[in-house]
Write an enzyme that holds these catalytic residues in place. Sequence first.
Site, PDB file in Angstrom:
ATOM      1  N   GLU A  58       0.998  -1.165   0.188  1.00 17.53           N
ATOM      2  CA  GLU A  58      -0.323   0.311  -0.177  1.00 17.53           C
ATOM      3  C   GLU A  58       0.706   1.407  -0.105  1.00 17.53           C
ATOM      4  O   GLU A  58       0.387   2.370  -0.477  1.00 17.53           O
ATOM      5  CB  GLU A  58      -0.725   0.078   1.351  1.00 17.53           C
ATOM      6  CG  GLU A  58      -2.209  -1.312   0.699  1.00 17.53           C
ATOM      7  CD  GLU A  58      -2.849  -0.992   0.345  1.00 17.53           C
ATOM      8  OE1 GLU A  58      -3.280   0.344  -0.476  1.00 17.53           O
ATOM      9  OE2 GLU A  58      -3.551  -1.816  -0.240  1.00 17.53           O
ATOM     10  N   TYR A 141      -6.915   6.301   5.142  1.00 20.22           N
ATOM     11  CA  TYR A 141      -6.770   5.320   3.989  1.00 20.22           C
ATOM     12  C   TYR A 141      -5.637   3.770   4.451  1.00 20.22           C
ATOM     13  O   TYR A 141      -6.236   2.989   4.150  1.00 20.22           O
ATOM     14  CB  TYR A 141      -5.550   6.115   2.897  1.00 20.22           C
ATOM     15  CG  TYR A 141      -6.169   4.228   1.569  1.00 20.22           C
ATOM     16  CD1 TYR A 141      -7.344   3.774   0.751  1.00 20.22           C
ATOM     17  CD2 TYR A 141      -4.315   4.612   1.171  1.00 20.22           C
ATOM     18  CE1 TYR A 141      -6.940   3.109   0.274  1.00 20.22           C
ATOM     19  CE2 TYR A 141      -4.611   3.210   0.089  1.00 20.22           C
ATOM     20  CZ  TYR A 141      -5.496   2.367   0.333  1.00 20.22           C
ATOM     21  OH  TYR A 141      -5.322   1.340  -0.423  1.00 20.22           O
ATOM     22  N   ASP A 159      -9.234   5.379  -1.244  1.00 22.01           N
ATOM     23  CA  ASP A 159      -8.127   6.439  -2.162  1.00 22.01           C
ATOM     24  C   ASP A 159      -8.826   7.164  -3.532  1.00 22.01           C
ATOM     25  O   ASP A 159      -9.973   7.056  -3.221  1.00 22.01           O
ATOM     26  CB  ASP A 159      -6.430   5.385  -2.428  1.00 22.01           C
ATOM     27  CG  ASP A 159      -7.672   4.284  -3.109  1.00 22.01           C
ATOM     28  OD1 ASP A 159      -9.279   4.240  -3.449  1.00 22.01           O
ATOM     29  OD2 ASP A 159      -6.883   3.796  -3.674  1.00 22.01           O
TER      30      ASP A 159
END
Length: 371
Positions: A58, A141, A159
């Site tokens: 991520e 996020y 996101d």
Amino acid sequence: MINHLYEGLQVLESEAKPLSPIERLKAINGPLLSWYDSHARVLPWRETPEAYRVWISEIMLQQTRVEAVKPYYARFMEALPDVKALAEVEDERLMKLWEGLGYYNRARNLKKAAGVIMYDYGGQVPETYEELLKLPGIGSYTAGAISSIAFGHPVPAVDGNVLRVLSRVLESHEDILKQSVKKHFEELLRETMPKERTSAFTQGMIEIGAIVCVPNGKPKCEECPLESLCLAERHGLLDSIPYKAPKKPRKIEEKTVLLICSSKKAAIRKRPDQGLLASLYEFPNTDHYLTADEVREYLEKEQGVTVESVEPLGNAKHIFSHVEWHMNGYLVQTDQIPGQYLAVERQELQNRYAIPNAFQAYYQKLMEMLA
């Protein structure tokens, strides 16, 4: 049509009162999960979605395309397979592993967070959204993504992909760059996302935004399981939603980049510890354009070296978030590398020192010359 089973919902809505935002978002759960089960891309970090792997992927995927991330992710995981290895890695080794991904503070924060995890959590990535938010470099996020994907907690991960999908489904004209808008969508998802299969839901939302409700170009509505629920598609507003307020023009900075070489070695220097590209290595450069004659005069008079030749290398440009570098470059052969620089060989550039992508055009030319 992929969502023909849900056509009745649109008919019902047109004959009665419109669905509320909460009702509309609850209605996406079924078609979204069904679509994800059969359309999810095979990605290396999905093979074993444990917390460390999800976290690294991520962070890498921020501001970076999936296809570009894949080789970096594989190399990073081979070199640093767990939190302990990341916490203990030398800074220069970490920067070299990250070289080419850009936004290098992401890597620095990864190491800082790994140190916290080793000290405060016994080397185990925390699983709750609240604890994850305490770690350096992890915002709402990323905390939501790790908690929902790796641990199955029903917390949202919003996101740019998810903002685009939600804005279109709900026909929202709000500026998606505002934190207040993102927070509002997070609150809506907390009320409506399923309590089970949260990993698939979170990844499904991101996936639809990435490959169907795409960021650039025409969305593939005919492939979207949410088409019958999407108000922007229904009302012909796909070109205006999502809305982003215009950004301020980037500042333009002019630079001259010097590839100073002597006896198969090249000059590099370390950038300051603060500011843009902090602590990375770069080729010597000036904050203005120089001609070939000015380059020769600068090196001979101010740095006391004998210049054997100055060869123009052409122009290059690199775009950062708020600034653009417009560069011209020269290959300079000298009798010695000036003393204030590091003199490095080709292999050292390849294996040890991280040169930012901003210098990529000149880096490639130097590597060819040193071969």
